[in-house]
Design a protein around this motif. Sequence first.
Motif: not given
Length: 503
Positions: A362-363, A382-388, A293, A114, A360, A411, A406-407, A269
């Motif tokens: 993470m996946i 998924m979304n994006g790197i954003g400001g991480s 941010e 970002l 932040n 996972i 996850a799931k 977020v």
Amino acid sequence: TVDRIANARLRDRVVSAEAAAALIQPGETVAMSGFTGSGYPKAVPVELARRIESVHAQGLPFQISLMTGASTAPELDGALAKADGIAMRMPFQSDPDARNRINEGKLDYIDIHLSHVAQHVWFGFYGEIDTAVVEVSAIREDGSLVPSTSLGNNKTWLDLAKKVIIEVNEWQPAGVDGMHDIYYGTALPPHRKPIPLVNANDRIGETALRCDPDKIVAVVRTNGPDRNSPFSPIDAPSEQIAAHLIEFLQHEVKRGRLPANLLPLQSGVGNIPNAVLAGLAKSGFRDLAAFTEVIQDGMLDLLRDGVLSYASCTGFALSPQANETFKENIDFYRERIIMRTQEISNHPELVRRLGCIGMNGMIEVDIYGNVNSTHVMGTRIMNGIGGSGDFARNGFLSAFLSPSTAKNGTISAIVPMASHVDHTEHDVSVIVTEQGLADLRGLTPRKRAQVLIDNCAHPDFRAQLQDYFDRASRESYGKHTPHLLPEALSWHQRWLDTGTMKA
Ligand code: 0RQ
């Protein structure tokens, strides 16, 4: 009531959203306001999507390239993606319709840090901006623009766009006037100077955006809410993750590596970061600061309770309830919140100088500490790197947080090799799952692997990870960062083939 458009010349340019959208032509690069669901234009994008659909119905092409601050809302990304109206999108997005089109290979998406967006556009990497569509809360008598609930890249969009459409949103609190700090001192290399900000709450700029009135081709009045989605109640894993991280910060204070009021916090977020903020409320910390941010519910509570003294941000992500609190107490919050453009809120120079503590989501993370924040199974965004990344590489500390699975437990978030890397092992200091915390600082790759397996992996996957690591340590071509290459991504393939990473 006071007219939010105090400039007579611009009042004369008020038109309907439909008429404003008609000024955008096929093939244009359109730069819009909006950051994590706040401060995005509410009316023009919807009308533009409608027009695109009617042009498509006649069998004619109509797409735009779309730039924003970060994620927006169904009225912007959603409407334009559904209308098949976006040829290229950048940067961060989180809209389900846009995400699906990107993952079907039908929408070109460029995911960049970002902090890079404004400067890369200034450098000319993305060509010219034809139209800017920017939401503001008011227009002052002198024609300057009072931003609304996000700043994002608005300064850059207004400076560079050939023509500008302004939405004046009366739903936004008038009291937001005075909360912004827009820095006009950025220059291009080789003419750059140090940015004169040394505390997270320093003011270095102006409270309104400048815009050449001759470029403003339309002004649209709107009255609609930001995308204020409720947060889910804090669940047990999020609470455990928060507790581990806070205990770690307390430990760092005891060891003298952090001051008693820590260093400026950056928080991603989502529900886990919100749990961390809620945990901080009960932790005994005082006089904290945020240089981040996005301000979400938890941060407003910390400000209210005096745990956080002040916060700097570029946008908001509030629940409807928190939004009401924000509006009702806007005078209180205006004293404590400074909104900046995202080139400043995420600036590597400032993140490094202030020594931010990055937290932040993470996946997945691999056993050596490489973090994947963006791609499920290495391929599905998924979304994006954003400001991480702005904070991970440049902060004092960089923590990545996630449940260990996850799931429905199929996972593991700790994998032999990350299927996509956003944050390299060199940028990651701490990993936290509900199982525990791995402090990777000062550790060699093999030591990092053992700590991550022992402290962060879910018991269902621990033996399997240990087995991989042990065999890799014996058989790997190189023993610095041991891997078994044919097997390194086999966990992901197994999940795709069988629905579980379990062997
Ligand atoms: O998918 O919604 O289909 O169920 O990812 O996961 O656990 O709800 O967590 O909402 O905090 O998101 C990394 C995506 C985490 C976020 C990420 C699936 C999971 C679920 C969401 P479903 P959770 P969160 C500041 C900083 C990058 C940007 C950033 C993010 C969905 O934190 O986008 O940091 N970060 N910005 O099921 C398969 C795994 C998975 C997985 C999670 N290992 N494998 N799926 N999911 N882990 C903000 C800005 O910069 C603007």
